[in-house]
Design an enzyme around this catalytic site. Structure first.
Site, PDB file in Angstrom:
ATOM      1  N   GLU A 172       0.855  -1.173   0.012  1.00 12.78           N
ATOM      2  CA  GLU A 172       0.187  -0.078   0.039  1.00 12.78           C
ATOM      3  C   GLU A 172       0.897   1.120  -0.093  1.00 12.78           C
ATOM      4  O   GLU A 172       2.053   1.092   0.451  1.00 12.78           O
ATOM      5  CB  GLU A 172      -1.151   0.160   1.454  1.00 12.78           C
ATOM      6  CG  GLU A 172      -2.099  -1.002   1.158  1.00 12.78           C
ATOM      7  CD  GLU A 172      -1.676  -2.033   1.837  1.00 12.78           C
ATOM      8  OE1 GLU A 172      -0.578  -2.207   2.483  1.00 12.78           O
ATOM      9  OE2 GLU A 172      -2.335  -3.230   1.523  1.00 12.78           O
ATOM     10  N   TYR A 184       7.821   2.485  -7.646  1.00 10.58           N
ATOM     11  CA  TYR A 184       6.964   1.428  -7.874  1.00 10.58           C
ATOM     12  C   TYR A 184       6.346   1.093  -9.102  1.00 10.58           C
ATOM     13  O   TYR A 184       6.595  -0.228  -9.592  1.00 10.58           O
ATOM     14  CB  TYR A 184       5.726   1.315  -6.832  1.00 10.58           C
ATOM     15  CG  TYR A 184       6.162   1.362  -5.351  1.00 10.58           C
ATOM     16  CD1 TYR A 184       7.246   0.487  -4.582  1.00 10.58           C
ATOM     17  CD2 TYR A 184       5.365   2.209  -4.251  1.00 10.58           C
ATOM     18  CE1 TYR A 184       7.960   0.846  -3.396  1.00 10.58           C
ATOM     19  CE2 TYR A 184       5.823   2.037  -3.088  1.00 10.58           C
ATOM     20  CZ  TYR A 184       6.990   1.496  -2.632  1.00 10.58           C
ATOM     21  OH  TYR A 184       7.358   1.580  -1.413  1.00 10.58           O
TER      22      TYR A 184
END
Length: 168
Positions: A114, A126
């Site tokens: 998350e 990411y």
């Protein structure tokens, strides 16, 4: 010029590391509410999670921390923090490479995490690393003005084609 592998030493985190980790993370985070608490680290170590610190090879100073939880056929990245002066120098990316190796060792083809929508540098990292957004957890994180959602991201791990990056 030293490489990341020679400049740093990765090792399991201990209770004695908590003050240094907390200080590093408070400086690294954009807001104090974004940092983990000492209880988060203690409970992660007690639970047997994969909790690692990256330290300067010569001084032992803590420069980064990574916490991941094993699941059934998956690993969940719970926290990664890098000293502010090392942001943008590939440290988080090299720690992620070690975590990918861990996934392969565990035969876990999925890595979950998350991230705050407001943390654009982390989201960009990411995405570059092959994570894709798959959902939203509403009001997941504490924030200065109430709560902030979490973007749920996942990355497929190729269990058969990987380069070992040391550690453990």
């Amino acid at each position: 010029m030293p490489t990341l592998q020679t400049r740093f030493v990765d090792r399991p985190m201990t209770e004695a590391d908590i003050p240094a980790v907390m200080a590093m993370e408070r400086e690294a985070c954009l807001h104090p509410l974004h940092a983990w608490s000492d209880d988060n680290y203690r409970s992660s170590m007690r639970a047997g999670y994969w909790v690692r610190v990256r330290c300067e090879a010569d001084s032992g100073r803590v420069l980064a921390v990574c916490v991941a939880m094993d699941g059934v056929d998956e690993v969940h990245l719970l926290n990664i923090a890098v000293a502010r002066e090392l942001h943008g120098q590939g440290v988080a990316r090299s720690i992620l490479a070690v975590l990918y190796d861990r996934c392969r060792q565990r035969q876990a083809p999925l890595l979950w995490l998350e991230v705050r929508p407001s943390n654009e540098p982390a989201r960009a990292l990411y995405r570059r690393e092959g994570f894709v957004e798959v959902g939203v957890r509403k009001n997941y994180y504490p924030a200065a003005q109430g709560r902030e959602d979490a973007l749920v991201m996942k990355r497929d791990i190729d269990l058969f084609n990987g380069v070992s990056h040391a550690l453990d």
